[in-house]
Design a protein around this motif. Structure first.
Motif, PDB file in Angstrom:
ATOM      1  N   THR A   1       0.874  -1.180   0.027  1.00 29.81           N
ATOM      2  CA  THR A   1      -0.161  -0.016  -0.072  1.00 29.81           C
ATOM      3  C   THR A   1       0.749   1.274  -0.084  1.00 29.81           C
ATOM      4  O   THR A   1       0.153   2.352  -0.159  1.00 29.81           O
ATOM      5  CB  THR A   1      -0.868   0.210   1.188  1.00 29.81           C
ATOM      6  OG1 THR A   1       0.105   0.163   2.392  1.00 29.81           O
ATOM      7  CG2 THR A   1      -1.685  -1.018   1.481  1.00 29.81           C
ATOM      8  N   GLY A   2       2.206   1.037   0.395  1.00 29.62           N
ATOM      9  CA  GLY A   2       2.920   2.392   0.167  1.00 29.62           C
ATOM     10  C   GLY A   2       3.220   2.899   1.653  1.00 29.62           C
ATOM     11  O   GLY A   2       4.009   3.932   2.066  1.00 29.62           O
ATOM     12  N   TYR A   3       2.757   1.966   2.633  1.00 25.08           N
ATOM     13  CA  TYR A   3       2.995   2.488   4.130  1.00 25.08           C
ATOM     14  C   TYR A   3       4.529   1.960   4.502  1.00 25.08           C
ATOM     15  O   TYR A   3       4.902   2.627   5.397  1.00 25.08           O
ATOM     16  CB  TYR A   3       1.781   1.881   4.916  1.00 25.08           C
ATOM     17  CG  TYR A   3       0.545   2.296   4.985  1.00 25.08           C
ATOM     18  CD1 TYR A   3       0.406   3.696   4.930  1.00 25.08           C
ATOM     19  CD2 TYR A   3      -0.567   1.535   4.901  1.00 25.08           C
ATOM     20  CE1 TYR A   3      -0.721   4.409   5.163  1.00 25.08           C
ATOM     21  CE2 TYR A   3      -2.120   2.218   4.806  1.00 25.08           C
ATOM     22  CZ  TYR A   3      -2.046   3.929   4.846  1.00 25.08           C
ATOM     23  OH  TYR A   3      -3.159   4.340   4.969  1.00 25.08           O
ATOM     24  N   PHE A   4       4.843   0.778   4.183  1.00 31.24           N
ATOM     25  CA  PHE A   4       6.154   0.595   4.599  1.00 31.24           C
ATOM     26  C   PHE A   4       7.047   0.511   3.340  1.00 31.24           C
ATOM     27  O   PHE A   4       6.577   0.679   2.123  1.00 31.24           O
ATOM     28  CB  PHE A   4       6.185  -0.990   5.090  1.00 31.24           C
ATOM     29  CG  PHE A   4       5.603  -0.942   6.532  1.00 31.24           C
ATOM     30  CD1 PHE A   4       5.140   0.135   7.197  1.00 31.24           C
ATOM     31  CD2 PHE A   4       5.186  -2.115   7.098  1.00 31.24           C
ATOM     32  CE1 PHE A   4       4.513   0.179   8.475  1.00 31.24           C
ATOM     33  CE2 PHE A   4       4.696  -1.969   8.210  1.00 31.24           C
ATOM     34  CZ  PHE A   4       4.452  -1.096   9.092  1.00 31.24           C
ATOM     35  N   LEU A   5       8.441   0.504   3.671  1.00 31.19           N
ATOM     36  CA  LEU A   5       9.242   0.467   2.300  1.00 31.19           C
ATOM     37  C   LEU A   5       9.154  -0.618   1.223  1.00 31.19           C
ATOM     38  O   LEU A   5       8.708  -1.759   1.901  1.00 31.19           O
ATOM     39  CB  LEU A   5      10.843   0.127   3.057  1.00 31.19           C
ATOM     40  CG  LEU A   5      11.347   1.462   3.670  1.00 31.19           C
ATOM     41  CD1 LEU A   5      12.631   1.351   4.259  1.00 31.19           C
ATOM     42  CD2 LEU A   5      11.391   2.812   2.981  1.00 31.19           C
ATOM     43  N   PRO A   6       9.304  -0.437   0.257  1.00 33.17           N
ATOM     44  CA  PRO A   6       8.986  -1.277  -0.802  1.00 33.17           C
ATOM     45  C   PRO A   6       9.788  -2.594  -0.745  1.00 33.17           C
ATOM     46  O   PRO A   6       9.492  -3.737  -1.316  1.00 33.17           O
ATOM     47  CB  PRO A   6       9.324  -0.689  -2.337  1.00 33.17           C
ATOM     48  CG  PRO A   6       9.246   0.607  -1.740  1.00 33.17           C
ATOM     49  CD  PRO A   6       9.523   0.900  -0.410  1.00 33.17           C
ATOM     50  N   ILE A   7      10.880  -2.696   0.075  1.00 34.26           N
ATOM     51  CA  ILE A   7      11.879  -3.714   0.279  1.00 34.26           C
ATOM     52  C   ILE A   7      11.107  -4.989   0.946  1.00 34.26           C
ATOM     53  O   ILE A   7      11.301  -6.101   0.618  1.00 34.26           O
ATOM     54  CB  ILE A   7      12.972  -3.467   0.744  1.00 34.26           C
ATOM     55  CG1 ILE A   7      14.187  -4.525   0.618  1.00 34.26           C
ATOM     56  CG2 ILE A   7      12.733  -2.873   2.196  1.00 34.26           C
ATOM     57  CD1 ILE A   7      15.457  -4.296   1.256  1.00 34.26           C
TER      58      ILE A   7
END
Length: 474
Positions: free
Chosen positions: A304-310
């Motif tokens: 969702t974009g809340y945490f880093l893409p990694i």
């Protein structure tokens, strides 16, 4: 096209109770013995608070039209920042709770094999279990879920057995001697164990995940959630108090495997060892499932974009391996930083911190019920009853926060504030994502929150969303 057969209310009630009767109770008799039999007052308070929470979560699940479980609930009142901090603190609480489960297994292993580990050795053994259960998940969730569904009975069967058959060994004199061994005032005793008793109920919110699979969910989900929570409460209270009437308080306080100890006294040392072995397997099975679940929680938030893409990167089996390794590194650090000469004290530290961080999404969910009922056009008289119950649940949550102690409150508060700092970076990324997704004529994120429509991306897949927990809550 076949129609899926739906669960009855009794089946969902049983599922709800089983989901709570996980590894959380394994060390509870030892922790409660530090207060004495008078800790039953804490059980009564926690049972009342948990029933209020369970009903409020059932209502949230029935009314919410947003995905993401508790994060979706919080979004109605607190917008995307509320959704984010709910996901963040919930994921953090699972991360910490898994370390506590690993320590529980180490305590039973020590007694089972009659070995005495030093504090550093306990820490290393805890870390080893975390590593083993993480690496075992790299092949996917299929086997993990099946193992967890079987091993959880290694806890449930002994707990139910001691609650029923254990009465034949119950000694009222032993129970009376351990009633209040530390001369606490009744109100001190009532508050002393609220946090540790809540630990056994954590995950009650996940019981609402099966609303679509039950007949007449509007009526049956609240019945099942309340019935399952009440059933779990009865088993918890009965089992821990029966044990207090079989094992002397001083012996119980010093034990790292209280259920193995009580079965050894009820039957033979061999039976006690068998029970300890079953509980070790149950803890490992629980840990195996929850190591996968916590990685999925972080992955879904990254989607969702809340945490880093990694955190969203997966291998060929769909497993977020990099996320698992990052979380494993954090858990390794937690296990080392909380090392204590007393295994029970280390367990206590981690449980209190897990409870504090888990209570943040609980409180936000309770606060959002007024808004949620308003936008759902719930009649005023029905809304009033739900709001009163939510108020009781919130009051209990604050009592549990206070009971967790100054250290857990301080560390949990710092962790939450750090989460808000990180949200500054998260919000910028969300705005960029929205700018890309909404290149065609559309609304802004802010406008979407105002009118109450969900963000057009998948939200957190927590145990309250469509991602099932593989096993009972830790």
């Amino acid at each position: 096209m076949s129609v899926m057969k739906k669960m009855s209310v009794s089946q969902l009630t049983m599922l709800t109770a089983v989901n709570m009767l996980g590894s959380g109770i394994v060390l509870l008799p030892t922790k409660l013995a530090e207060v004495g039999g008078i800790s039953i007052l804490s059980w009564l308070i926690t049972a009342t608070g948990s029933l209020a929470l369970a009903y409020a979560f059932a209502r949230c699940g029935m009314l919410s039209r947003k995905t993401g479980g508790m994060g979706g609930y919080a979004e109605y009142t607190f917008g995307k920042s509320g959704n984010y901090i709910t996901n963040y603190t919930y994921g953090l609480s699972l991360l910490i709770a898994n370390v506590a489960i690993s320590i529980t297994a180490v305590g039973y292993i020590q007694t089972l094999f009659d070995i005495k580990l030093g504090s550093l050795q306990v820490g290393l053994a805890t870390i080893a279990l975390l590593w083993i259960t993480t690496f075992a998940n790299f092949g996917g969730a299929n086997v993990t879920g099946k193992i967890g569904a079987i091993t959880v009975w290694g806890v449930i069967a002994p707990v139910v057995l001691v609650s029923t058959v254990g009465w034949f060994w119950f000694d009222s004199g032993t129970y009376a001697a351990g009633w209040n061994p530390y001369d606490m005032r009744w109100y001190e005793a009532a508050g002393a164990s609220v946090a540790i008793t809540l630990w056994a109920f954590l995950g009650l919110e996940s019981a609402c995940a099966n609303g679509d699979a039950v007949e007449n969910p509007e009526r049956n989900v609240p019945i099942a959630v309340l019935g399952g929570t009440l059933g779990a409460a009865v088993i918890y209270i009965v089992s821990t108090n029966v044990i207090a009437g079989i094992v002397d308080n001083a012996e119980l306080v010093s034990s790292t495997a209280p259920f193995g100890l009580v079965f050894a006294k009820m039957f033979t040392p061999m039976v006690g060892n068998l029970v300890m072995g079953l509980m070790v397997l149950a803890c490992i099975g629980s840990l195996l499932g929850w190591q996968f679940t916590v990685a999925q929680v972080f992955k879904s938030s990254a989607d969702t974009g809340y945490f880093l893409p990694i955190f969203a990167k997966v291998n060929a089996h769909g497993v977020p391996v990099i996320s698992m390794l990052i979380l494993l590194a954090i858990q390794t650090a937690l296990a080392l930083l909380t090392i204590s000469p007393d295994l029970a004290k280390q367990f206590d530290t981690l449980v209190n911190l897990a409870v504090v961080t888990n209570l943040v999404p609980y409180i936000l969910s309770m606060a959002t019920l007024m808004t949620l009922q308003k936008v759902s056009n719930v009649p005023a008289n029905k809304a009033l009853v739900t709001n009163i119950v939510a108020g009781i649940a919130a009051a209990y949550s604050y009592l549990a926060l206070y009971s967790s102690g100054a250290q857990a409150l301080m560390l949990g508060g710092v962790a939450t504030i750090v989460g808000y700092t990180l949200f500054g970076f998260v919000n910028n990324r969300l705005i960029r994502l929205e700018a890309v997704n909404n290149s065609a004529p559309t609304q802004t994120v802010a406008a979407q929150h105002i009118v109450g429509t969900p963000i057009p991306v998948n939200s957190l897949a927590s145990p309250t969303s469509n991602t099932p927990a593989p096993e009972a809550r830790p």
